[in-house]
Scaffold this motif. Structure first.
Motif, PDB file in Angstrom:
ATOM      1  N   ASN A 109       0.813  -1.219   0.000  1.00 27.58           N
ATOM      2  CA  ASN A 109       0.000   0.000   0.000  1.00 27.58           C
ATOM      3  C   ASN A 109       0.844   1.265   0.000  1.00 27.58           C
ATOM      4  OD1 ASN A 109       0.867   0.431   2.666  1.00 27.58           O
ATOM      5  ND2 ASN A 109      -1.036  -0.318   3.573  1.00 27.58           N
ATOM      6  N   SER A 110       2.164   1.109  -0.045  1.00 32.38           N
ATOM      7  CA  SER A 110       3.107   2.219  -0.261  1.00 32.38           C
ATOM      8  C   SER A 110       3.317   3.128   0.948  1.00 32.38           C
ATOM      9  CB  SER A 110       2.670   3.103  -1.445  1.00 32.38           C
ATOM     10  OG  SER A 110       2.278   2.345  -2.557  1.00 32.38           O
ATOM     11  N   THR A 111       2.659   2.862   2.070  1.00 30.09           N
ATOM     12  CA  THR A 111       2.698   3.796   3.191  1.00 30.09           C
ATOM     13  C   THR A 111       4.053   3.849   3.888  1.00 30.09           C
ATOM     14  OG1 THR A 111       1.770   2.066   4.613  1.00 30.09           O
ATOM     15  CG2 THR A 111       0.241   3.689   3.697  1.00 30.09           C
ATOM     16  N   LEU A 112       4.886   2.815   3.718  1.00 30.19           N
ATOM     17  CA  LEU A 112       6.180   2.798   4.400  1.00 30.19           C
ATOM     18  C   LEU A 112       7.346   3.098   3.457  1.00 30.19           C
ATOM     19  CD1 LEU A 112       4.257   0.930   6.278  1.00 30.19           C
ATOM     20  CD2 LEU A 112       6.407   0.262   7.319  1.00 30.19           C
ATOM     21  N   PHE A 113       7.057   3.564   2.262  1.00 27.60           N
ATOM     22  CA  PHE A 113       8.126   3.835   1.302  1.00 27.60           C
ATOM     23  C   PHE A 113       8.984   5.042   1.683  1.00 27.60           C
ATOM     24  CE2 PHE A 113       7.355   1.552  -2.956  1.00 27.60           C
ATOM     25  CZ  PHE A 113       6.946   0.407  -2.305  1.00 27.60           C
ATOM     26  N   PHE A 114       8.535   5.820   2.646  1.00 24.23           N
ATOM     27  CA  PHE A 114       9.366   6.929   3.126  1.00 24.23           C
ATOM     28  C   PHE A 114      10.617   6.409   3.827  1.00 24.23           C
ATOM     29  CE2 PHE A 114       6.708   5.757   6.716  1.00 24.23           C
ATOM     30  CZ  PHE A 114       7.609   5.768   7.772  1.00 24.23           C
ATOM     31  N   ASP A 115      10.589   5.138   4.264  1.00 23.10           N
ATOM     32  CA  ASP A 115      11.679   4.528   5.031  1.00 23.10           C
ATOM     33  C   ASP A 115      12.690   3.885   4.074  1.00 23.10           C
ATOM     34  OD1 ASP A 115      13.354   3.001   6.638  1.00 23.10           O
ATOM     35  OD2 ASP A 115      11.732   2.244   7.908  1.00 23.10           O
ATOM     36  N   PRO A 116      13.944   4.347   4.049  1.00 25.29           N
ATOM     37  CA  PRO A 116      14.938   3.766   3.138  1.00 25.29           C
ATOM     38  C   PRO A 116      15.167   2.274   3.361  1.00 25.29           C
ATOM     39  CG  PRO A 116      15.732   5.830   4.073  1.00 25.29           C
ATOM     40  CD  PRO A 116      14.484   5.482   4.810  1.00 25.29           C
ATOM     41  N   THR A 117      15.005   1.779   4.593  1.00 23.04           N
ATOM     42  CA  THR A 117      15.212   0.342   4.850  1.00 23.04           C
ATOM     43  C   THR A 117      14.119  -0.491   4.190  1.00 23.04           C
ATOM     44  OG1 THR A 117      13.998   0.411   6.964  1.00 23.04           O
ATOM     45  CG2 THR A 117      16.373   0.815   7.033  1.00 23.04           C
ATOM     46  N   VAL A 118      12.913   0.043   4.132  1.00 21.92           N
ATOM     47  CA  VAL A 118      11.820  -0.660   3.450  1.00 21.92           C
ATOM     48  C   VAL A 118      12.085  -0.695   1.949  1.00 21.92           C
ATOM     49  CG1 VAL A 118       9.365  -0.556   2.847  1.00 21.92           C
ATOM     50  CG2 VAL A 118      10.086  -0.195   5.211  1.00 21.92           C
ATOM     51  N   ARG A 119      12.479   0.421   1.402  1.00 24.73           N
ATOM     52  CA  ARG A 119      12.773   0.458  -0.034  1.00 24.73           C
ATOM     53  C   ARG A 119      13.916  -0.505  -0.367  1.00 24.73           C
ATOM     54  NH1 ARG A 119      12.596   6.238   0.838  1.00 24.73           N
ATOM     55  NH2 ARG A 119      14.796   6.435   0.233  1.00 24.73           N
ATOM     56  N   HIS A 120      14.926  -0.569   0.482  1.00 23.97           N
ATOM     57  CA  HIS A 120      16.063  -1.467   0.251  1.00 23.97           C
ATOM     58  C   HIS A 120      15.628  -2.937   0.303  1.00 23.97           C
ATOM     59  CE1 HIS A 120      19.780  -3.726   1.263  1.00 23.97           C
ATOM     60  NE2 HIS A 120      20.310  -2.891   0.394  1.00 23.97           N
ATOM     61  N   ALA A 121      14.696  -3.271   1.200  1.00 21.27           N
ATOM     62  CA  ALA A 121      14.224  -4.652   1.341  1.00 21.27           C
ATOM     63  C   ALA A 121      13.550  -5.157   0.075  1.00 21.27           C
ATOM     64  CB  ALA A 121      13.256  -4.755   2.518  1.00 21.27           C
ATOM     65  N   LEU A 122      13.034  -4.238  -0.741  1.00 20.40           N
ATOM     66  CA  LEU A 122      12.284  -4.620  -1.943  1.00 20.40           C
ATOM     67  C   LEU A 122      13.147  -4.715  -3.196  1.00 20.40           C
ATOM     68  CD1 LEU A 122       9.158  -2.351  -1.390  1.00 20.40           C
ATOM     69  CD2 LEU A 122       9.265  -4.821  -1.081  1.00 20.40           C
ATOM     70  N   LEU A 123      14.409  -4.364  -3.105  1.00 22.20           N
ATOM     71  CA  LEU A 123      15.229  -4.245  -4.307  1.00 22.20           C
ATOM     72  C   LEU A 123      15.450  -5.569  -5.028  1.00 22.20           C
ATOM     73  CD1 LEU A 123      17.915  -1.616  -3.199  1.00 22.20           C
ATOM     74  CD2 LEU A 123      15.848  -1.255  -4.570  1.00 22.20           C
TER      75      LEU A 123
END
Length: 314
Positions: A109-123
């Protein structure tokens, strides 16, 4: 073995045969969307932690791989928001280590994309499907019902930042409900956001199964086409119905358990279950009757038919 954290495989509208992975407890999410097919959010939170243990998910995946054909995709979705699980990146890494040829998708739902660690987990995922249903605070509150004030502009910035970092495919999903988030001004704000994000694809969706708010209606084809026209992104599509020829062919003897695992996460009609499980109609009918008699499931009549769902603690 009865699975608690994986489900399916199911024929997906978008991904072919997809094995689901559910990394949160039912129903843990950062939003309480009025259209959610999994039911009302009972644990509304932004807290990240190991809701489901990494070792338990690994055990179920290993067992599935030993006894079933490989699916087209392994998809993180289910009863809540997968990025709330602090071990998401490790689970994706494990799948890519053991089964590098299987595509990994994450529905978020994109709500945690502000967090760089979340974005990194999805790479390491092959496909990420972030949702963005509204940019105006009013429409966002109506359709997504956040637990606390979330800045929609920060959500857009988070998706935009991820799009710049990520090498895989991004399919941005926009869920349209008439009178809720489809005013011209709301769609123009979405148009601006899409232009910033520049996803590979924009997918326009609407209600197919029962939502959590009585009286909401799916958008018509013409209403969805109007949304596409206003948003104006060149690579856009209305999500089609599931292909009737896709069958998952569950390779487990316990069809009863497979039914429960499937409808626990999203209500299904008998016809849906026939497509998903690839068994005879009589088998579905018999198991549905038994489960109803045992008080484990209930059927609710909707426009598309009777949807069966498990009885859950509120």
């Amino acid at each position: 073995m009865q699975y608690h954290h994986i489900f399916g495989p199911v024929p997906s509208r978008r991904l072919g045969i997809s094995l689901g992975v559910d990394l949160v407890t039912h129903k843990t999410c950062s939003l309480d969307c009025i259209y959610c097919e999994c039911g009302k959010t009972t644990r509304l939170t932004m807290e990240q932690k190991e809701y489901v243990r990494f070792k338990d998910v690994k055990k179920e995946l290993d067992h599935f791989w030993q006894h079933n054909d490989d699916p087209d995709y392994i998809t993180f979705s289910g009863a809540g928001e997968p990025t709330l699980n602090s071990k998401l990146g490790q689970v994706i890494g494990y799948i890519k280590e053991k089964k590098p040829h299987i595509n990994v998708a994450v529905l978020t739902n994109s709500t945690l994309f502000f967090d760089p660690t979340v974005r990194h987990a999805l790479l390491k995922a092959d496909l990420v499907v972030p949702s963005l249903d509204a940019v105006s605070d009013k429409a966002f509150a109506r359709i997504n019902r956040p637990g606390k004030t979330l800045d929609t502009n920060e959500i857009v910035k988070g998706i935009e930042a991820f799009a710049k970092e990520y090498k895989g495919k991004i399919w941005l999903e926009i869920f349209i409900l008439p009178g809720i988030n489809d005013s011209t001004s709301d769609l123009l704000l979405l148009k601006e956001a899409v232009q910033k994000i520049q996803p590979n694809l924009v997918q326009i969706n609407t209600l197919d199964r029962p939502g959590t708010l009585a009286g909401i209606k799916p958008a018509s084809r013409s209403e969805l086409e109007r949304a596409i026209q206003i948003i104006g992104f060149p690579n856009s599509q209305i999500i089609a119905k599931v292909d009737k020829n896709i069958r998952a062919h569950i390779q487990r003897e316990n069809i009863k358990a497979a039914i429960v695992e499937t409808i626990h996460r999203r209500p299904c009609t008998k016809q849906d279950l026939l497509k998903i499980l690839g068994v005879e109609k009589e088998v579905i009918d018999n198991h549905i009757t038994i489960l109803e008699q045992e008080g484990k499931i209930v059927g609710k009549t909707q426009e598309r038919g009777v949807f069966y769902q498990t009885l859950k603690d509120s």
